[in-house]
Design a protein around this motif. Structure first.
Motif, short mmCIF file in Angstrom:
data_model
loop_
_atom_site.label_atom_id
_atom_site.label_comp_id
_atom_site.label_asym_id
_atom_site.label_seq_id
_atom_site.Cartn_x
_atom_site.Cartn_y
_atom_site.Cartn_z
N SER A 6 0.87 -1.17 0.00
CA SER A 6 0.00 0.00 0.00
C SER A 6 0.91 1.23 0.00
CB SER A 6 -0.89 0.01 1.24
OG SER A 6 -0.12 0.29 2.40
N THR A 7 0.38 2.36 -0.41
CA THR A 7 1.19 3.58 -0.42
C THR A 7 1.69 3.92 0.98
OG1 THR A 7 0.04 4.41 -2.36
CG2 THR A 7 1.20 6.03 -1.02
N THR A 25 4.38 0.34 -5.41
CA THR A 25 3.08 0.76 -4.92
C THR A 25 2.33 1.37 -6.09
OG1 THR A 25 1.93 2.00 -3.18
CG2 THR A 25 3.85 3.06 -4.17
N GLU A 26 1.04 1.60 -5.95
CA GLU A 26 0.27 2.15 -7.06
C GLU A 26 0.66 3.57 -7.42
OE1 GLU A 26 -3.90 0.25 -7.82
OE2 GLU A 26 -3.89 1.26 -5.87
N MET A 27 1.07 4.34 -6.42
CA MET A 27 1.48 5.72 -6.65
C MET A 27 2.95 5.76 -7.03
SD MET A 27 -1.13 7.73 -6.08
CE MET A 27 -2.77 7.07 -5.90
N TYR A 29 6.37 7.08 -6.21
CA TYR A 29 7.19 7.71 -5.17
C TYR A 29 8.63 7.27 -5.35
CZ TYR A 29 3.27 9.71 -2.70
OH TYR A 29 2.19 10.48 -2.38
N THR A 82 0.49 13.82 -0.89
CA THR A 82 1.09 12.68 -0.19
C THR A 82 0.15 12.21 0.92
OG1 THR A 82 3.31 13.45 -0.70
CG2 THR A 82 3.09 11.89 1.13
N SER A 85 -2.73 10.34 -0.63
CA SER A 85 -2.37 9.05 -1.23
C SER A 85 -2.31 7.94 -0.17
CB SER A 85 -1.04 9.15 -1.98
OG SER A 85 0.05 9.27 -1.10
N THR A 86 -2.17 8.31 1.09
CA THR A 86 -2.15 7.32 2.17
C THR A 86 -3.55 6.95 2.64
OG1 THR A 86 -2.09 8.93 3.98
CG2 THR A 86 0.05 8.24 3.04
N GLU A 90 -6.72 0.76 -2.83
CA GLU A 90 -6.11 0.26 -4.06
C GLU A 90 -7.09 0.46 -5.22
OE1 GLU A 90 -4.36 -3.90 -5.90
OE2 GLU A 90 -4.49 -3.66 -3.72
N THR A 93 -7.64 6.81 -7.31
CA THR A 93 -6.69 7.88 -7.52
C THR A 93 -7.37 9.17 -7.07
OG1 THR A 93 -5.12 8.85 -9.09
CG2 THR A 93 -7.29 8.27 -9.96
#
Length: 158
Positions: A6-7, A25-27, A29, A82, A85-86, A90, A93
């Motif tokens: 996970s993010t 992760t999906e994002m 970083y 940020t 995004s947490t 999943e 967006t």
């Protein structure tokens, strides 16, 4: 073997130095803009983030010789992004709907700490507040933002 996290787990492990080399992760970083501008994530939790910048008017300056307000806006936006995004699931967006900022005092050279936290978390819209502080402890700016969570087919490919 790819380790998809996970993010929040990804960022926490990145911060404590335990992130596996193959972790994803999906994002994205670190983000491209954060790398370009030198932003550093220093703390995260669900709906919360803290980001630092070594601000210097010689690099980030405006025509008056202080750190540009647009840089402060970008720092706030990145910190809020940020934090959000947490807090999403999943496959979801998000997009910023608005960003408002009030400037309190100038910055010439300082480590700036931006701290974003959720004010109200809804199913689709979440409101954030982000305070930016100089290294002398004085407030530089306060930003508020509304972020829209995007789900389903609308989230695909973003």
């Amino acid at each position: 073997m790819n380790s998809k996290l996970s993010t929040l787990a990804f960022l926490r492990r990145q911060l404590d130095g335990s992130l596996p080399a193959d972790a994803t992760t999906e994002m994205r970083y670190p983000t491209a803009i954060s790398q370009l501008l030198g932003f550093r994530i220093t703390d995260v939790d669900v709906g919360y983030a803290q980001v630092e910048l070594d601000a210097d008017a010689a690099i980030h300056g405006n025509q008056q010789g202080t750190v540009h307000g647009g840089m402060l806006c970008e720092l706030a936006d990145a910190t809020i992004g940020t934090a959000h995004s947490t807090a999403i699931a999943e496959g979801e967006t998000f997009a910023s709907i608005d960003l408002r900022i009030s400037f309190f005092r100038p910055v010439w050279r300082s480590v700036l700490t931006a701290t974003a936290r959720q004010v109200q978390h809804g199913k689709t819209l979440t409101h954030y507040e982000c305070e930016i502080i100089r290294d002398d402890g004085k407030a530089v700016a306060l930003a508020t933002s509304t972020v829209m969570t995007i789900r389903g087919e609308a989230a695909y490919g973003r």
